[in-house]
Design an enzyme around this catalytic site. Sequence first.
Site, PDB file in Angstrom:
ATOM      1  N   HIS A 192       0.845  -1.197   0.000  1.00 16.54           N
ATOM      2  CA  HIS A 192       0.000   0.000   0.000  1.00 16.54           C
ATOM      3  C   HIS A 192       0.876   1.241   0.000  1.00 16.54           C
ATOM      4  O   HIS A 192       1.791   1.389   0.821  1.00 16.54           O
ATOM      5  CB  HIS A 192      -0.926  -0.030   1.211  1.00 16.54           C
ATOM      6  CG  HIS A 192      -1.869  -1.199   1.189  1.00 16.54           C
ATOM      7  ND1 HIS A 192      -3.094  -1.146   0.565  1.00 16.54           N
ATOM      8  CD2 HIS A 192      -1.745  -2.457   1.681  1.00 16.54           C
ATOM      9  CE1 HIS A 192      -3.696  -2.323   0.689  1.00 16.54           C
ATOM     10  NE2 HIS A 192      -2.898  -3.135   1.362  1.00 16.54           N
ATOM     11  N   ASP A 193       0.554   2.157  -0.878  1.00 19.46           N
ATOM     12  CA  ASP A 193       1.485   3.196  -1.293  1.00 19.46           C
ATOM     13  C   ASP A 193       2.097   4.054  -0.190  1.00 19.46           C
ATOM     14  O   ASP A 193       3.302   4.289  -0.184  1.00 19.46           O
ATOM     15  CB  ASP A 193       0.850   4.097  -2.342  1.00 19.46           C
ATOM     16  CG  ASP A 193      -0.538   4.600  -1.964  1.00 19.46           C
ATOM     17  OD1 ASP A 193      -0.999   4.352  -0.835  1.00 19.46           O
ATOM     18  OD2 ASP A 193      -1.173   5.253  -2.821  1.00 19.46           O
ATOM     19  N   SER A 230      -7.281   0.157  14.711  1.00 19.59           N
ATOM     20  CA  SER A 230      -7.607   1.567  14.933  1.00 19.59           C
ATOM     21  C   SER A 230      -6.340   2.411  14.910  1.00 19.59           C
ATOM     22  O   SER A 230      -6.301   3.483  14.288  1.00 19.59           O
ATOM     23  CB  SER A 230      -8.340   1.731  16.271  1.00 19.59           C
ATOM     24  OG  SER A 230      -8.599   3.096  16.524  1.00 19.59           O
ATOM     25  N   HIS A 241      -8.426  -8.333  -1.801  1.00 17.25           N
ATOM     26  CA  HIS A 241      -8.195  -8.713  -0.412  1.00 17.25           C
ATOM     27  C   HIS A 241      -9.337  -9.655  -0.015  1.00 17.25           C
ATOM     28  O   HIS A 241     -10.500  -9.375  -0.305  1.00 17.25           O
ATOM     29  CB  HIS A 241      -8.273  -7.490   0.509  1.00 17.25           C
ATOM     30  CG  HIS A 241      -7.024  -6.681   0.592  1.00 17.25           C
ATOM     31  ND1 HIS A 241      -6.514  -5.979  -0.467  1.00 17.25           N
ATOM     32  CD2 HIS A 241      -6.185  -6.454   1.645  1.00 17.25           C
ATOM     33  CE1 HIS A 241      -5.416  -5.339  -0.080  1.00 17.25           C
ATOM     34  NE2 HIS A 241      -5.192  -5.612   1.194  1.00 17.25           N
ATOM     35  N   GLU A 257      -8.735 -12.011   5.351  1.00 19.27           N
ATOM     36  CA  GLU A 257      -7.780 -11.463   6.323  1.00 19.27           C
ATOM     37  C   GLU A 257      -8.464 -11.428   7.695  1.00 19.27           C
ATOM     38  O   GLU A 257      -8.792 -10.379   8.238  1.00 19.27           O
ATOM     39  CB  GLU A 257      -7.326 -10.063   5.896  1.00 19.27           C
ATOM     40  CG  GLU A 257      -6.177  -9.504   6.724  1.00 19.27           C
ATOM     41  CD  GLU A 257      -5.786  -8.093   6.331  1.00 19.27           C
ATOM     42  OE1 GLU A 257      -4.843  -7.557   6.935  1.00 19.27           O
ATOM     43  OE2 GLU A 257      -6.427  -7.508   5.431  1.00 19.27           O
ATOM     44  N   HIS A 302      -3.772 -11.769   1.158  1.00 22.26           N
ATOM     45  CA  HIS A 302      -3.751 -12.393   2.487  1.00 22.26           C
ATOM     46  C   HIS A 302      -4.253 -13.836   2.481  1.00 22.26           C
ATOM     47  O   HIS A 302      -3.496 -14.760   2.712  1.00 22.26           O
ATOM     48  CB  HIS A 302      -4.514 -11.566   3.526  1.00 22.26           C
ATOM     49  CG  HIS A 302      -3.905 -10.234   3.795  1.00 22.26           C
ATOM     50  ND1 HIS A 302      -2.741 -10.079   4.509  1.00 22.26           N
ATOM     51  CD2 HIS A 302      -4.277  -8.988   3.417  1.00 22.26           C
ATOM     52  CE1 HIS A 302      -2.427  -8.796   4.569  1.00 22.26           C
ATOM     53  NE2 HIS A 302      -3.347  -8.110   3.909  1.00 22.26           N
TER      54      HIS A 302
END
Length: 500
Positions: free
Chosen positions: A109-110, A197, A345, A348, A373
Amino acid sequence: MWTTLVYFLLVVSCAVSKTEYENVLDERNDFIQRELDMMLGNDITLSDNELKANEIIMDLKCKELDFGFQSPHIFNLSKHFFEYKDAVKESALYKIIQKMPKGAILHAHDTGLLSPDYVLNITYMENLYVCFEEDTMQLLFSDNIPKESCGTKWQLMHDARYSSVDVEEFDAELRKYFTIVIDDPHEIYTDINVVWSRFQQYFITTGSMFSYKPVWEQYFYDTLKAVREDNIMYMEIRSVLPPLYDLNGKVYDSVETAESYKITVDRFVKDYPDFYGAKLIYAPLRMVDASTVKQYIKTAKKIKKKMPDFLAGFDLVGQEDLGVPTKEFLLELVHAKDDLDYFFHAGETNWNGMSSDENMYDAIALGTKRIGHAFALTKHPYLMEEVKRRGIALEVNVLSNTVLKLVGDMRNHPLASFLARDLPVVLSSDDPGVWEADPLSHDFFVTFLGVASRHADLKLLKKLALNSLYYSTVKDKDKVVHEFEIRWTKFIDSLVKDKW
């Protein structure tokens, strides 16, 4: 006579016992060999030089494992990653894996790829404003005081930093916003929702700062540089493609954000011709309704039309347990499946039979090319067979799964089962910068030493690297694989020559 008979019976008994013993031993050895023949990498044949390199690698691996087996209380990889992430870098085996060509990163993820120290350095740029609010912080580049809401007051980061009593202490506190690494993760991160979170807060906090167009492009350029330095030759980056902005007040939409990525990739490849580029997987958030997904798909089609060779495909991201199940978007996704390749995805989660692990049913039925995942896959034997039959690669991120509370002890990761069954596994790293890992070396090291069988050797490492190229969407795949083989041979020759 009786003495002779007793002696004869004893000899016969011993002969029978010996034969039974040999039969059991043979069967035991046959079991072991059959399992080795099933393992990922079993189709690799090592050259004479690779066999020499394998001896070096396996000697280092077995010494670490044997030591851990005798002293399990100090075996690093049974602990939390935060406890050993720096220590393992001193391992000779880690240093070898770091130098090893690793193929490609296909699940990353960038804005989660570079270290908190890199992110902290961005806060030294001009025109960055900060708003401190209790335990949160807003960051925004502007040539004037931002008009966005702030519960306290906006101030230039430069002024906030140098008006503090201690700049080093100020930076140390600021750095905590850019990592989820803490000293007592077992006590603070009590369940998956708590750590997620904190994880998501990283992206919320940094989002507006990263969305400043010059920062966005430089971050990605430096990501490609870090990936290349970790001996990776290609990557596929997932992005939500947020709107970017500049100091002139211009806002760039998602298609323009994708264009900025393409321009950055082209610039990097021009500067480093030995890197084979990057592609984009458009991966917006799944915590939305069906009409929003419909808009996502329209955006993806626009990007594909404008940059057909750059867009690899489409995904939906976010915590699956709390996110909207994929089945809620089936109609929209079915209509688009002939126009877009999917890299979903799915699974997961630790749950079984819940909406989050059942996302795997939807992903496979929709024709996903890879599954991100697939942590819960071992609970679904039929899906395991389908994954292998259809050649759907599993993008496994072992460190992500442990720091985000899916598994506590790396030895229990379901990847061990995937490897044993020769499923099409691709190793990746997800968001390594957020937990202060190297782009891919940590995940390879932990997999090889802590997840795979003690018997898994150089064949596994080579196969994992090759899989990342086989299951990628890289252009001229044969050419890239050929270049990998050249780099691999140089690595093996160097390893044997240096003898470590």
